[in-house]
Design a protein around this motif. Structure first.
Motif, PDB file in Angstrom:
ATOM      1  N   ILE A  93       0.867  -1.220  -0.146  1.00 32.88           N
ATOM      2  CA  ILE A  93      -0.006   0.034   0.194  1.00 32.88           C
ATOM      3  C   ILE A  93       1.027   1.389   0.122  1.00 32.88           C
ATOM      4  CG2 ILE A  93      -1.015   1.217   2.063  1.00 32.88           C
ATOM      5  CD1 ILE A  93      -2.944   0.071  -0.452  1.00 32.88           C
ATOM      6  N   GLU A  94       1.899   1.219   0.628  1.00 36.17           N
ATOM      7  CA  GLU A  94       2.998   2.301   0.788  1.00 36.17           C
ATOM      8  C   GLU A  94       3.530   2.377  -0.588  1.00 36.17           C
ATOM      9  OE1 GLU A  94       7.151   3.456   2.968  1.00 36.17           O
ATOM     10  OE2 GLU A  94       5.508   2.720   4.396  1.00 36.17           O
ATOM     11  N   ASN A  95       3.848   1.583  -1.244  1.00 31.44           N
ATOM     12  CA  ASN A  95       4.530   1.180  -2.598  1.00 31.44           C
ATOM     13  C   ASN A  95       3.505   2.155  -3.586  1.00 31.44           C
ATOM     14  OD1 ASN A  95       5.003  -0.199  -5.397  1.00 31.44           O
ATOM     15  ND2 ASN A  95       6.683   0.376  -4.675  1.00 31.44           N
ATOM     16  N   LEU A  96       2.156   1.662  -3.443  1.00 32.03           N
ATOM     17  CA  LEU A  96       1.128   2.157  -4.168  1.00 32.03           C
ATOM     18  C   LEU A  96       1.048   3.515  -4.271  1.00 32.03           C
ATOM     19  CD1 LEU A  96      -1.236   1.178  -6.100  1.00 32.03           C
ATOM     20  CD2 LEU A  96      -2.732   1.280  -4.031  1.00 32.03           C
ATOM     21  N   LYS A  97       0.990   4.288  -3.163  1.00 31.19           N
ATOM     22  CA  LYS A  97       0.985   5.661  -2.752  1.00 31.19           C
ATOM     23  C   LYS A  97       2.012   6.222  -3.576  1.00 31.19           C
ATOM     24  CE  LYS A  97      -0.087   9.475  -0.681  1.00 31.19           C
ATOM     25  NZ  LYS A  97       0.371  10.653  -1.560  1.00 31.19           N
ATOM     26  N   GLU A  98       3.146   5.545  -3.392  1.00 32.14           N
ATOM     27  CA  GLU A  98       4.510   6.269  -3.875  1.00 32.14           C
ATOM     28  C   GLU A  98       4.402   6.392  -5.539  1.00 32.14           C
ATOM     29  OE1 GLU A  98       7.853   4.155  -2.518  1.00 32.14           O
ATOM     30  OE2 GLU A  98       7.365   4.968  -0.377  1.00 32.14           O
ATOM     31  N   THR A  99       3.692   5.253  -6.073  1.00 31.77           N
ATOM     32  CA  THR A  99       3.776   5.109  -7.731  1.00 31.77           C
ATOM     33  C   THR A  99       2.638   6.198  -7.969  1.00 31.77           C
ATOM     34  OG1 THR A  99       2.550   2.901  -7.346  1.00 31.77           O
ATOM     35  CG2 THR A  99       4.816   2.962  -7.732  1.00 31.77           C
ATOM     36  N   ILE A 100       1.632   6.145  -7.463  1.00 33.09           N
ATOM     37  CA  ILE A 100       0.367   7.237  -7.520  1.00 33.09           C
ATOM     38  C   ILE A 100       1.267   8.328  -7.779  1.00 33.09           C
ATOM     39  CG2 ILE A 100      -1.599   8.170  -6.852  1.00 33.09           C
ATOM     40  CD1 ILE A 100      -2.584   5.438  -5.816  1.00 33.09           C
ATOM     41  N   ASP A 101       1.645   8.834  -6.688  1.00 35.96           N
ATOM     42  CA  ASP A 101       2.406  10.417  -6.422  1.00 35.96           C
ATOM     43  C   ASP A 101       3.360  10.548  -7.598  1.00 35.96           C
ATOM     44  OD1 ASP A 101       0.970  10.945  -4.097  1.00 35.96           O
ATOM     45  OD2 ASP A 101       2.652  10.571  -2.693  1.00 35.96           O
ATOM     46  N   GLU A 102       4.019   9.355  -8.373  1.00 33.78           N
ATOM     47  CA  GLU A 102       4.785   9.604  -9.390  1.00 33.78           C
ATOM     48  C   GLU A 102       4.305   9.418 -10.798  1.00 33.78           C
ATOM     49  OE1 GLU A 102       8.054   7.007  -8.258  1.00 33.78           O
ATOM     50  OE2 GLU A 102       8.340   8.148  -6.382  1.00 33.78           O
ATOM     51  N   LYS A 103       2.999   8.969 -10.801  1.00 28.63           N
ATOM     52  CA  LYS A 103       2.269   8.842 -11.824  1.00 28.63           C
ATOM     53  C   LYS A 103       2.974   7.680 -12.741  1.00 28.63           C
ATOM     54  CE  LYS A 103      -0.170  13.296 -12.351  1.00 28.63           C
ATOM     55  NZ  LYS A 103      -0.215  14.326 -13.380  1.00 28.63           N
ATOM     56  N   LYS A 104       3.563   6.858 -12.124  1.00 31.93           N
ATOM     57  CA  LYS A 104       4.085   5.560 -12.652  1.00 31.93           C
ATOM     58  C   LYS A 104       3.192   4.520 -12.858  1.00 31.93           C
ATOM     59  CE  LYS A 104       8.653   6.301 -10.582  1.00 31.93           C
ATOM     60  NZ  LYS A 104       9.645   5.638  -9.879  1.00 31.93           N
ATOM     61  N   SER A 159      -4.945   3.597 -13.801  1.00 32.51           N
ATOM     62  CA  SER A 159      -3.786   3.347 -13.795  1.00 32.51           C
ATOM     63  C   SER A 159      -3.622   3.026 -15.528  1.00 32.51           C
ATOM     64  CB  SER A 159      -2.782   2.320 -13.222  1.00 32.51           C
ATOM     65  OG  SER A 159      -3.345   0.927 -13.502  1.00 32.51           O
ATOM     66  N   LEU A 160      -4.744   2.165 -15.669  1.00 36.05           N
ATOM     67  CA  LEU A 160      -4.813   1.901 -17.135  1.00 36.05           C
ATOM     68  C   LEU A 160      -5.176   2.883 -18.333  1.00 36.05           C
ATOM     69  CD1 LEU A 160      -6.481  -1.638 -16.820  1.00 36.05           C
ATOM     70  CD2 LEU A 160      -4.068  -1.040 -17.324  1.00 36.05           C
ATOM     71  N   SER A 161      -5.788   4.040 -17.595  1.00 30.23           N
ATOM     72  CA  SER A 161      -6.117   5.257 -18.492  1.00 30.23           C
ATOM     73  C   SER A 161      -5.232   6.421 -18.192  1.00 30.23           C
ATOM     74  CB  SER A 161      -7.655   5.606 -18.170  1.00 30.23           C
ATOM     75  OG  SER A 161      -7.733   6.093 -16.797  1.00 30.23           O
ATOM     76  N   SER A 162      -4.199   6.123 -17.394  1.00 26.88           N
ATOM     77  CA  SER A 162      -3.112   7.078 -17.257  1.00 26.88           C
ATOM     78  C   SER A 162      -3.911   8.551 -16.464  1.00 26.88           C
ATOM     79  CB  SER A 162      -2.355   7.267 -18.281  1.00 26.88           C
ATOM     80  OG  SER A 162      -1.738   6.200 -18.956  1.00 26.88           O
ATOM     81  N   GLY A 163      -4.847   8.315 -15.771  1.00 27.59           N
ATOM     82  CA  GLY A 163      -5.264   9.542 -15.016  1.00 27.59           C
ATOM     83  C   GLY A 163      -4.558  10.441 -14.423  1.00 27.59           C
ATOM     84  N   LYS A 164      -5.179  11.329 -14.089  1.00 25.61           N
ATOM     85  CA  LYS A 164      -4.576  12.418 -13.164  1.00 25.61           C
ATOM     86  C   LYS A 164      -4.581  12.149 -11.727  1.00 25.61           C
ATOM     87  CE  LYS A 164      -5.722  16.192 -16.391  1.00 25.61           C
ATOM     88  NZ  LYS A 164      -6.562  17.479 -16.517  1.00 25.61           N
ATOM     89  N   ARG A 165      -3.350  12.366 -11.091  1.00 26.60           N
ATOM     90  CA  ARG A 165      -3.367  11.956  -9.627  1.00 26.60           C
ATOM     91  C   ARG A 165      -4.368  12.552  -8.805  1.00 26.60           C
ATOM     92  NH1 ARG A 165      -1.772  14.504  -5.354  1.00 26.60           N
ATOM     93  NH2 ARG A 165      -0.885  13.339  -3.890  1.00 26.60           N
ATOM     94  N   LYS A 166      -4.705  13.696  -8.973  1.00 26.28           N
ATOM     95  CA  LYS A 166      -5.844  14.260  -8.381  1.00 26.28           C
ATOM     96  C   LYS A 166      -7.107  13.448  -8.439  1.00 26.28           C
ATOM     97  CE  LYS A 166      -8.238  18.697  -7.927  1.00 26.28           C
ATOM     98  NZ  LYS A 166      -8.574  20.068  -8.609  1.00 26.28           N
ATOM     99  N   GLU A 167      -7.490  12.819  -9.435  1.00 27.86           N
ATOM    100  CA  GLU A 167      -8.669  11.838  -9.619  1.00 27.86           C
ATOM    101  C   GLU A 167      -8.798  10.739  -8.638  1.00 27.86           C
ATOM    102  OE1 GLU A 167      -8.229  10.709 -13.787  1.00 27.86           O
ATOM    103  OE2 GLU A 167      -9.015  12.833 -14.358  1.00 27.86           O
ATOM    104  N   ILE A 168      -7.610  10.138  -8.103  1.00 24.63           N
ATOM    105  CA  ILE A 168      -7.539   8.806  -7.475  1.00 24.63           C
ATOM    106  C   ILE A 168      -7.259   9.140  -6.203  1.00 24.63           C
ATOM    107  CG2 ILE A 168      -5.130   8.162  -7.848  1.00 24.63           C
ATOM    108  CD1 ILE A 168      -8.198   6.100  -8.358  1.00 24.63           C
ATOM    109  N   ILE A 169      -6.727  10.346  -5.668  1.00 30.31           N
ATOM    110  CA  ILE A 169      -6.222  10.341  -4.339  1.00 30.31           C
ATOM    111  C   ILE A 169      -7.247   9.937  -3.196  1.00 30.31           C
ATOM    112  CG2 ILE A 169      -6.480  12.904  -3.825  1.00 30.31           C
ATOM    113  CD1 ILE A 169      -3.098  10.773  -3.222  1.00 30.31           C
ATOM    114  N   ASP A 170      -8.552  10.373  -3.330  1.00 27.39           N
ATOM    115  CA  ASP A 170      -9.478  10.146  -2.488  1.00 27.39           C
ATOM    116  C   ASP A 170      -9.805   8.914  -2.286  1.00 27.39           C
ATOM    117  OD1 ASP A 170      -9.851  12.865  -1.680  1.00 27.39           O
ATOM    118  OD2 ASP A 170     -11.396  13.273  -2.962  1.00 27.39           O
ATOM    119  N   THR A 171      -9.730   8.140  -3.375  1.00 28.09           N
ATOM    120  CA  THR A 171      -9.901   6.455  -3.449  1.00 28.09           C
ATOM    121  C   THR A 171      -8.756   5.850  -2.742  1.00 28.09           C
ATOM    122  OG1 THR A 171     -11.170   6.757  -5.837  1.00 28.09           O
ATOM    123  CG2 THR A 171     -10.359   4.729  -5.134  1.00 28.09           C
TER     124      THR A 171
END
Length: 120
Positions: free
Chosen positions: A36-47, A81-93
């Motif tokens: 989960i921690e790694n998931l957060k990092e990769t979301i933040d970095e849009k990887k 992640s498949l749609s390469s969305g903006k980070r802001k869109e997924i942060i609440d989820t």
């Protein structure tokens, strides 16, 4: 009575083997927080590819642990992640998912007398 998880699937798959149940619980409590921690990092970095990989590792455990809402949220993260969305869109989820996992881990530790504390 567990409020944040349900081990019915784990017990159904275990064939009455306590070791199997313990293995799944231990993995969830001690390994999922790292993922989960790694998931957060990769979301933040849009990887996006790494987000999808991390989510794919978490996904089956949320299902196995009977965490239906969190399971739906990890599916949303995967779709994002498949749609390469903006980070802001997924942060609440992500925040909701992370909170659900923390609550389940806290409850599992209490229910199964696991003493190790999780990082907040």
């Amino acid at each position: 009575m567990a409020l944040h998880y349900n081990l019915a699937k784990v017990y159904a798959l275990s064939n009455d083997e306590d070791a199997f149940v313990q293995e799944k619980i231990q993995y969830f409590v001690f390994e999922i927080p790292k993922l989960i921690e790694n998931l957060k990092e990769t979301i933040d970095e849009k990887k996006y590819k790494s987000v999808a990989e991390s989510a794919a590792k978490i996904n089956p455990y949320l299902d196995l642990m009977g965490m239906n809402a969190a399971f739906e949220e990890i599916i949303l993260v995967q779709k994002w992640s498949l749609s390469s969305g903006k980070r802001k869109e997924i942060i609440d989820t992500y925040k909701s998912l992370n909170n659900a996992i923390k609550l389940a881990i806290k409850e599992i530790k209490k229910d199964f007398h696991l003493d190790v504390k999780i990082k907040k």
